[in-house]
Design a protein around this motif. Structure first.
Motif, short mmCIF file in Angstrom:
data_model
loop_
_atom_site.label_atom_id
_atom_site.label_comp_id
_atom_site.label_asym_id
_atom_site.label_seq_id
_atom_site.Cartn_x
_atom_site.Cartn_y
_atom_site.Cartn_z
N LEU A 791 0.84 -1.20 0.00
CA LEU A 791 0.00 0.00 0.00
C LEU A 791 0.87 1.25 0.00
O LEU A 791 1.86 1.32 0.73
CB LEU A 791 -0.91 0.00 1.23
CG LEU A 791 -1.78 -1.25 1.42
CD1 LEU A 791 -2.59 -1.13 2.70
CD2 LEU A 791 -2.69 -1.46 0.23
N SER A 792 0.48 2.23 -0.82
CA SER A 792 1.25 3.47 -0.88
C SER A 792 0.68 4.49 0.10
O SER A 792 -0.49 4.43 0.50
CB SER A 792 1.21 4.04 -2.29
OG SER A 792 -0.10 4.43 -2.63
N ALA A 793 1.52 5.46 0.48
CA ALA A 793 1.08 6.51 1.39
C ALA A 793 -0.01 7.37 0.73
O ALA A 793 -0.96 7.79 1.39
CB ALA A 793 2.27 7.37 1.81
N GLU A 794 0.14 7.66 -0.58
CA GLU A 794 -0.86 8.46 -1.26
C GLU A 794 -2.22 7.77 -1.27
O GLU A 794 -3.26 8.39 -1.08
CB GLU A 794 -0.41 8.74 -2.70
CG GLU A 794 0.84 9.60 -2.82
CD GLU A 794 2.12 8.78 -2.67
OE1 GLU A 794 2.01 7.56 -2.45
OE2 GLU A 794 3.21 9.38 -2.73
N LEU A 795 -2.21 6.45 -1.47
CA LEU A 795 -3.46 5.70 -1.48
C LEU A 795 -4.15 5.77 -0.13
O LEU A 795 -5.36 6.01 -0.04
CB LEU A 795 -3.18 4.24 -1.88
CG LEU A 795 -4.35 3.28 -1.76
CD1 LEU A 795 -5.44 3.66 -2.74
CD2 LEU A 795 -3.90 1.84 -1.99
N MET A 796 -3.40 5.56 0.95
CA MET A 796 -4.01 5.57 2.28
C MET A 796 -4.49 6.98 2.63
O MET A 796 -5.51 7.13 3.31
CB MET A 796 -3.01 5.07 3.31
CG MET A 796 -2.61 3.60 3.12
SD MET A 796 -4.03 2.50 2.86
CE MET A 796 -4.96 2.79 4.35
N SER A 797 -3.79 8.01 2.18
CA SER A 797 -4.27 9.37 2.42
C SER A 797 -5.64 9.59 1.76
O SER A 797 -6.53 10.20 2.35
CB SER A 797 -3.26 10.38 1.89
OG SER A 797 -2.02 10.28 2.57
N GLU A 798 -5.80 9.07 0.54
CA GLU A 798 -7.07 9.25 -0.15
C GLU A 798 -8.18 8.42 0.50
O GLU A 798 -9.32 8.86 0.63
CB GLU A 798 -6.92 8.86 -1.62
CG GLU A 798 -6.00 9.79 -2.39
CD GLU A 798 -5.91 9.40 -3.86
OE1 GLU A 798 -6.68 8.52 -4.27
OE2 GLU A 798 -5.07 9.97 -4.56
N LEU A 799 -7.86 7.19 0.92
CA LEU A 799 -8.88 6.33 1.52
C LEU A 799 -9.36 6.88 2.86
O LEU A 799 -10.55 6.82 3.17
CB LEU A 799 -8.34 4.92 1.70
CG LEU A 799 -8.14 4.08 0.42
CD1 LEU A 799 -7.52 2.75 0.75
CD2 LEU A 799 -9.47 3.89 -0.28
N LEU A 800 -8.43 7.41 3.67
CA LEU A 800 -8.79 7.88 5.01
C LEU A 800 -9.25 9.33 4.98
O LEU A 800 -9.80 9.83 5.96
CB LEU A 800 -7.61 7.71 5.96
CG LEU A 800 -7.18 6.25 6.21
CD1 LEU A 800 -5.98 6.22 7.13
CD2 LEU A 800 -8.32 5.44 6.81
N GLY A 801 -8.97 10.05 3.88
CA GLY A 801 -9.38 11.45 3.82
C GLY A 801 -8.60 12.33 4.76
O GLY A 801 -9.11 13.34 5.26
N VAL A 802 -7.32 12.00 5.05
CA VAL A 802 -6.49 12.79 5.96
C VAL A 802 -5.38 13.43 5.15
O VAL A 802 -5.21 13.16 3.96
CB VAL A 802 -5.89 11.90 7.08
CG1 VAL A 802 -7.00 11.30 7.90
CG2 VAL A 802 -5.01 10.81 6.48
N ALA A 803 -4.63 14.31 5.81
CA ALA A 803 -3.48 14.93 5.15
C ALA A 803 -2.47 13.87 4.76
O ALA A 803 -2.54 12.72 5.19
CB ALA A 803 -2.85 15.97 6.08
N ARG A 804 -1.50 14.27 3.95
CA ARG A 804 -0.52 13.32 3.44
C ARG A 804 0.11 12.58 4.61
O ARG A 804 0.64 13.18 5.55
CB ARG A 804 0.54 14.06 2.62
CG ARG A 804 1.49 13.12 1.88
CD ARG A 804 2.38 13.93 0.96
NE ARG A 804 3.31 13.07 0.23
CZ ARG A 804 3.02 12.44 -0.88
NH1 ARG A 804 1.85 12.56 -1.40
NH2 ARG A 804 3.92 11.68 -1.49
N ILE A 805 0.09 11.24 4.54
CA ILE A 805 0.52 10.43 5.67
C ILE A 805 2.02 10.56 5.89
O ILE A 805 2.49 10.62 7.02
CB ILE A 805 0.10 8.96 5.45
CG1 ILE A 805 -1.41 8.87 5.60
CG2 ILE A 805 0.79 8.03 6.41
CD1 ILE A 805 -1.96 7.48 5.43
N SER A 806 2.80 10.59 4.86
CA SER A 806 4.25 10.73 5.02
C SER A 806 4.76 11.69 3.97
O SER A 806 4.25 11.74 2.86
CB SER A 806 4.95 9.37 4.87
OG SER A 806 4.72 8.84 3.59
#
Length: 817
Positions: A791-806
């Protein structure tokens, strides 16, 4: 009896019989057509004459009717004047031949009343005048006329039948004109043809009078038809007499035409079977036909011999396994069939390398010009022809000199140039035709070899894709928790340790991309993760990676300072690393070892030029360097670098081409389209599932390492619960309201599809929150959200709707080799 029947059948099918029959038939048809046309003309003339007579008769009747009405009205005006002067008794002796009754009144006082009969007087008294109408039709041929002078009102009843007589069989009717008729139609005489209920045809004439009366005259067409019938009978009788001379003329002309042809046919039948020789041919068209038959027989014998040789050639060449054996078969076949011409096939590699004299005694410049012109013509034919026709015809050129004639025929398929067939000597037209036939068959065999090679390449790609897909699942699972842990360490560490973690993360991401690329070789173009990027920074990072490979070759990045694009920066980085690696290999051993990378921004595209200082790309390599598994570095390359690079460029809507090559170096150009604001490349990531507050996440995977890594990594941004037990996960998902459920696809106790089905059984809306994770392309479920491991950080940011994870430092890129 049988011989008589055969003779009769031969006569029926002879040219003489057919020509005679055709001429008689044509004459009869012409005679019939002319007779019918004459009958039609006569009939039309008779009908027109009848219509004209009816028109004249109608106009004459109208004139007499108007005259009678005018006389009667003048009489009534005289009565009115006498009544006004008190001398009405003096007009009692006035008489008009058709006047039936007269009535003169002042108000209600009758001053004068006269009638032929009491019925006429009663009819006159009973009729009432409507408005200003002075002439009214009250019965067939019976008119009511009225005149008024001051307070005197004079009316009369007039019989107009005596003045409206028509020929026997004709019919004349009268009717009142409609008050609302147009003024222009009040004097317009019209004619029409009508058919009565009993089938009788008549000409109907309408003649309007100035006094408001319309005369209707009907004239029967029977007399005209009877006259036409008499004329027709006479014409048919005379036409029948013309048949006899027509038959005699047809027989004479047919005999004169077919006799020389019969003599020629007998001469051909008497000629020997091996060769036809005719003598004493007349100097006319029949003689020309005989000479043409002789020439045709010679060509047929020649073509039959050449065709036998072509069949033997086809049987030999069809089993060829490589182009060189095809060339040898063409040469042997043509030399055996046409030994007077010196045949040889010059491969395209020999033309490019200047080794033409090793194969044929021709000028290399003339052969090169033909190759260039043939290539342009074939390319034009491919652009303008039906796309379903993939095979162009061979291009031929004839070069005539004072010593000999050289024939050049190109050996080209739809995708590749192979060489040129050269014929030296004095070939005739038949030889040239058969030469082209040989070349066409050879091109078909070459195309078959190409299809066989393409099938082998596709099988290799499919096999490599299947093997990589099997390995991908086993590699992507550990890569998932390796990358998750590295991102966590990268966020916590500082200084050199943070950079070390970033380098490790980028290396793992490169490995994940390579695995994904290899596993998708036998599939459609890869999915792209589109993002805004600077093409200059991507080129600088790729140059940094290439410099770490060797320090013997310098790499300079020049051009614009900033070139924004929207692309998959990891994939474009792979393309540039591949190009730089190939450029370094080309520059190895040259006096000035240097590679120049120019990044420029154009009106509609972004452009990267990679220029080396090597010896150039040979022409034979240029034609195949973008094919899969083709390499010019045996033992040092896989043959997939340029193949994958071009596919990635095409997947972005761009291109990758060799723009120039020579002894001073080669230049590869990568072009990407400049996307307008709002335009996005296709991406595989799903839409966000959560938008506000702190999200909660349930992680289900059969590997504890993946669960623990995702709990640690995502735990900083969400409330994460992880488990390897599907039953426990089902219990948690039904009791708690999770924002997102990450579920592995392939698990031993319960698959991801079965887990979603069980959730929807409990509540059909719970399955909408599940995102399936998979490390392979095998058995991907439809109708569900599926993401790739790792899983990429960009993908998880979009799924969770939060700011960029890393937010790692600038990325580094790698190639596929």
């Amino acid at each position: 009896m049988v011989a008589s029947l055969r003779h009769g059948k031969r006569i029926r099918h002879s040219i003489f019989a057919r020509v005679t029959t055709s001429m008689i038939a044509a004459g009869l048809v012409a005679l019939a057509v002319s007779t019918v046309a004459a009958i039609r003309v006569v009939g039309d003339d008779k009908e027109a004459a009848l219509a004209d007579a009816a028109l004249r008769r109608g106009e004459f009747a109208r004139t007499r009717l108007d005259h009678r009405i005018d006389l009667t009205r003048a009489l009534l005006q005289t009565v009115a004047l006498a009544a006004r002067s008190g001398r009405v008794d003096e007009v009692a002796t006035l008489d008009s031949g058709n006047l039936l009754a007269v009535l003169c009144k002042r108000g209600s006082t009758v001053l004068l009343e006269a009638a032929v009969s009491p019925d006429d007087a009663q009819l006159l008294r009973a009729h009432k005048t409507e408005g200003e109408q002075q002439v009214a039709l009250i019965a067939p041929f019976l008119l009511h006329l009225s005149e008024r002078s001051g307070d005197i009102d004079v009316r009369a009843l007039v019989d107009v039948a005596p003045v409206l007589r028509v020929p026997a069989g004709w019919e004349l009717n009268m009717r009142q004109r409609h008050p609302g008729s147009a003024p222009a139609a009040r004097r317009l005489t019209t004619a029409q043809r009508t058919v009565d209920p009993d089938g009788a045809e008549r000409v109907r004439i309408f003649v309007p009078s100035e006094n408001g009366i319309v005369l209707e005259l009907l004239a029967p067409l029977e007399p005209a038809r009877a006259s036409v019938l008499a004329v027709t009978t006479s014409m048919v009788s005379w036409s029948a007499l013309a048949v006899v001379p027509l038959v005699l003329l047809a027989w004479t002309l047919s005999r004169a035409l077919t006799s020389p042809v019969s003599a020629l046919a007998q001469a051909v039948r008497r000629a020997p079977a091996t060769e036809i020789k005719l003598s004493s041919l007349p100097p006319d068209e029949i003689g020309d036909l005989g000479r043409a038959i002789v020439a045709m027989s010679q060509r047929v014998r020649y073509d039959a011999k050449a065709l036998s040789a072509a069949i033997r050639f086809a049987r030999r060449v069809v089993g060829s396994k490589e182009p060189r054996s095809v060339f040898s078969a063409v040469e042997r076949g043509l030399r055996a069939a046409f030994p007077t011409v010196r045949w040889s096939v010059v491969p395209l590699a020999a033309i490019d390398d200047g080794r033409v004299h090793e194969y044929a005694d021709v000028e290399p410049e003339a052969l090169q010009r033909f190759v260039d012109e043939a290539g342009q013509r074939v390319a034009s034919e491919r652009r303008n022809s039906d796309p379903t026709l993939t095979q162009p015809l061979p291009v031929r050129a004839t070069v005539v000199s004072h010593e000999r004639t050289d024939i050049f025929v190109s050996l080209d398929t739809a995708s590749q140039h192979y060489g040129v067939l050269v014929g030296r000597g004095l070939p005739d037209d038949a030889t040239i035709r058969h030469c082209e036939l040989y070349c066409r068959f050879a091109v078909v065999v070459l195309q078959k070899l190409e299809l066989f090679d393409a099938t082998l390449i596709n099988e290799k790609l499919a096999t490599l894709g299947r093997l990589s897909a099997g390995v991908a699942h086993e590699m992507n699972n550990p890569l998932t928790f390796v990358l998750a842990n590295l991102r966590l360490l990268e966020a916590d560490l500082q200084g050199d340790m943070r950079e070390a973690a970033a380098d490790a993360r980028e290396g793992a991401e490169r490995l994940a991309r390579i695995v994904r690329d290899l596993s998708s070789l036998s599939k459609e173009p890869n999915h792209l993760s589109a993002e805004d990027a600077d093409l200059v920074k991507i080129a600088q990072s790729a140059a940094k990676i290439a410099r770490s490979r060797t320090s013997a070759v310098t790499i300079n990045v020049t051009g614009d300072e900033h070139v924004p694009v929207r692309c998959d920066r990891i994939r474009i980085g792979q393309v540039l690393v591949n190009l730089l690696t190939n450029a370094q290999d080309a520059c190895a051993g040259t006096p000035e070892s240097g590679v120049v990378v120019r990044v420029t921004q154009r009106r509609t595209s972004a452009r990267v030029e990679v220029e080396d200082c090597g010896p150039g790309v040979p022409a034979t390599v240029q034609r195949r360097m973008f094919e899969a598994f083709f390499t010019s570095k045996p033992g040092a390359g896989t043959g997939l670098g340029l193949y994958l690079s071009r596919n990635l460029a095409l997947a972005h809507g761009g291109s990758l081409e060799l723009k120039g090559t020579g002894p001073e170096g080669s230049t590869f150009v990568l072009e990407l389209p400049r996307l307008e604001p709002g335009v996005r490349l296709p991406a595989s990531s799903p839409a966000p599932l959560f938008r506000s507050g702190r999200p909660s996440v349930l992680v289900l995977d059969d590997e504890e390492g993946v669960v623990r890594a995702l709990e640690r990594w995502l735990g900083r941004y969400a409330d994460v619960v992880g488990t390897t037990d599907p039953e426990h996960a089902l219990d948690l998902a039904t009791r708690r309201d999770f924002s997102l459920v990450l579920c592995d696809l392939h698990m031993p106790r319960m698959t991801g599809k079965e887990f979603v089905k069980a959730l929807r059984t409990h509540d059909r809306h719970l399955g909408d929150r599940v995102v399936i994770m998979t490390g392979t392309d095998v058995d991907r479920p439809r109708g569900m959200r599926v993401v790739d491991k790792p899983l990429s950080a960009e993908l998880m940011s979009e799924l969770l709707g939060v700011a960029r994870i890393s937010t790692p430092p600038p990325a580094r890129y790698g190639g596929t080799g």
